[in-house]
Design a protein around this motif. Structure first.
Motif, PDB file in Angstrom:
ATOM      1  N   ASP A 215       0.834  -1.204   0.000  1.00 23.60           N
ATOM      2  CA  ASP A 215       0.000   0.000   0.000  1.00 23.60           C
ATOM      3  C   ASP A 215       0.873   1.260   0.000  1.00 23.60           C
ATOM      4  O   ASP A 215       0.758   2.131   0.880  1.00 23.60           O
ATOM      5  N   LEU A 216       1.745   1.362  -1.003  1.00 21.49           N
ATOM      6  CA  LEU A 216       2.659   2.499  -1.087  1.00 21.49           C
ATOM      7  C   LEU A 216       1.917   3.762  -1.491  1.00 21.49           C
ATOM      8  O   LEU A 216       1.046   3.734  -2.355  1.00 21.49           O
ATOM      9  N   ALA A 217       2.296   4.847  -0.850  1.00 18.54           N
ATOM     10  CA  ALA A 217       1.747   6.159  -1.185  1.00 18.54           C
ATOM     11  C   ALA A 217       2.742   6.872  -2.083  1.00 18.54           C
ATOM     12  O   ALA A 217       3.702   7.483  -1.616  1.00 18.54           O
ATOM     13  N   THR A 218       2.546   6.765  -3.384  1.00 21.95           N
ATOM     14  CA  THR A 218       3.446   7.395  -4.356  1.00 21.95           C
ATOM     15  C   THR A 218       2.726   8.556  -5.022  1.00 21.95           C
ATOM     16  O   THR A 218       1.523   8.483  -5.299  1.00 21.95           O
ATOM     17  N   GLY A 219       3.445   9.614  -5.268  1.00 13.18           N
ATOM     18  CA  GLY A 219       2.870  10.778  -5.904  1.00 13.18           C
ATOM     19  C   GLY A 219       2.684  10.586  -7.399  1.00 13.18           C
ATOM     20  O   GLY A 219       3.322   9.735  -8.029  1.00 13.18           O
ATOM     21  N   LEU A 220       1.780  11.369  -7.969  1.00 10.60           N
ATOM     22  CA  LEU A 220       1.518  11.305  -9.390  1.00 10.60           C
ATOM     23  C   LEU A 220       2.639  12.002 -10.156  1.00 10.60           C
ATOM     24  O   LEU A 220       3.172  13.016  -9.712  1.00 10.60           O
ATOM     25  N   VAL A 221       2.958  11.463 -11.313  1.00  9.27           N
ATOM     26  CA  VAL A 221       3.945  12.077 -12.188  1.00  9.27           C
ATOM     27  C   VAL A 221       3.209  13.038 -13.120  1.00  9.27           C
ATOM     28  O   VAL A 221       2.326  12.627 -13.884  1.00  9.27           O
ATOM     29  N   ARG A 222       3.552  14.308 -13.058  1.00 16.83           N
ATOM     30  CA  ARG A 222       2.908  15.331 -13.874  1.00 16.83           C
ATOM     31  C   ARG A 222       3.773  15.650 -15.096  1.00 16.83           C
ATOM     32  O   ARG A 222       5.003  15.527 -15.041  1.00 16.83           O
ATOM     33  N   PRO A 223       3.141  16.068 -16.189  1.00 19.51           N
ATOM     34  CA  PRO A 223       3.943  16.440 -17.369  1.00 19.51           C
ATOM     35  C   PRO A 223       4.926  17.578 -17.095  1.00 19.51           C
ATOM     36  O   PRO A 223       6.034  17.598 -17.647  1.00 19.51           O
ATOM     37  N   VAL A 224       4.532  18.537 -16.225  1.00 19.42           N
ATOM     38  CA  VAL A 224       5.429  19.659 -15.932  1.00 19.42           C
ATOM     39  C   VAL A 224       6.678  19.196 -15.180  1.00 19.42           C
ATOM     40  O   VAL A 224       7.717  19.868 -15.230  1.00 19.42           O
ATOM     41  N   ASP A 225       6.588  18.058 -14.491  1.00 22.42           N
ATOM     42  CA  ASP A 225       7.759  17.532 -13.790  1.00 22.42           C
ATOM     43  C   ASP A 225       8.770  16.905 -14.750  1.00 22.42           C
ATOM     44  O   ASP A 225       9.965  16.844 -14.438  1.00 22.42           O
TER      45      ASP A 225
END
Length: 308
Positions: A215-225
């Motif tokens: 149940d890892l809490a990983t952030g979303l990868v955004r195009p601006v990143d």
């Protein structure tokens, strides 16, 4: 009252020691800098400042005795958390050569020490995994925090019995990718697979198992990143990069990036920005940089232009 500078010949912590104002060798003037008193002419060092202000105060009261100052801090990046004891071969602690009998005795001690270190298969697997994670982190030029995070994730996966029947290389690559996602390091699965000892599908497999079972809490990868990295590899001018940022923010605001690959959206924004500013940038070049197909870039490009 003395008219000299208070630190001209020494420090208050020198406990009454007085330093002369001339060098005993060449009679030159003395200068004190960073606790070191040396001659300006010949460079002879007369005295050094012996008080270490970097050390924290310690309380040796038996009622409040603490062990926080004993040895180096433990780290999950080592299989034994950095508490390894090494037994020497030829010299003792004073640098003296050991006798033949003593060397034979130390050889037997090293053998038993090695057996005790790898007392189980789980410890052997953990040691191999920590070494593989260290290799991947070094090859990708990632910070040490990612290595510790990935090592801790492998420990949790091993405790949850997720490693049994699966390749260690699969989980180490998946742990590194998960640590990059959690630490904000924008590295793609393909980049990790290029230096790992497993293909891209295995890296995805290891990451999916970790994300599902732990149940890892990983952030979303955004195009601006992803845009700074793509723009740097494509070597585009700053005006193209700024316009691509505006297009990426517009895509997120209008919902164009929803359900789309962030790499594909970022590549399309960069391609459209290059088209608007007159900079020559091909879709084939962006395909190599972003790791997506030309069809994906063209589809996202048409959506940004409003042709769909």
């Amino acid at each position: 009252m003395s008219s000299r500078h208070i630190y001209e010949n020494g420090f208050d912590e020198d406990c009454g020691r007085t330093l002369s104002g001339t060098c005993p060798e060449c009679e030159g003037d003395l200068e004190t800098d960073s606790g070191e008193t040396a001659c300006e002419e010949c460079g002879l060092i007369i005295d050094e400042y012996r008080v270490d202000h970097a050390a924290t105060p310690r309380n040796f009261d038996d009622a409040e005795r603490s062990t926080e100052h004993t040895g180096r801090p433990i780290t999950p990046s080592r299989h034994d958390r950095g508490l390894t004891t090494e037994i020497g071969h030829y010299r003792d602690g004073q640098g003296q050569l050991l006798s033949r009998a003593k060397r034979q005795q130390l050889g037997r001690l090293r053998r038993e020490h090695s057996r005790a270190r790898w007392g189980s298969t789980a410890k052997q697997n953990l040691g191999h995994a920590c070494g593989e994670i260290a290799r991947l982190v070094a090859a990708l030029d990632l910070p040490f925090s990612v290595r510790e995070e990935a090592s801790q994730l492998f420990r949790e996966a091993q405790d949850a019995n997720l490693i049994r029947g699966r390749s260690i290389e699969t989980f180490t690559a998946g742990c590194v990718y998960a640590a990059c996602r959690r630490r904000g390091q924008n590295r793609s699965v393909q980049e990790i697979a290029d230096v790992a000892r497993c293909p891209t599908e295995k890296v995805w497999l290891g990451y999916r198992i970790l994300s599902r079972d732990l149940d890892l809490a990983t952030g979303l990868v955004r195009p601006v990143d992803l845009l700074p990295k793509f723009a740097d590899e494509a070597d585009v001018p700053k005006q193209v990069e700024r316009r691509a940022f505006e297009l990426a923010e517009h895509a997120e605001h209008e919902g164009i990036a929803n359900g789309r690959s962030p790499s594909g959206v970022a590549a399309a924004c960069l391609y459209l920005a290059a088209q608007e500013t007159g900079f020559i940038l091909t879709q084939e070049r962006l395909e190599e940089i972003a790791g997506v197909t030309v069809l994906t870039i063209r589809a996202r490009y048409q959506e940004l232009r409003g042709e769909r």
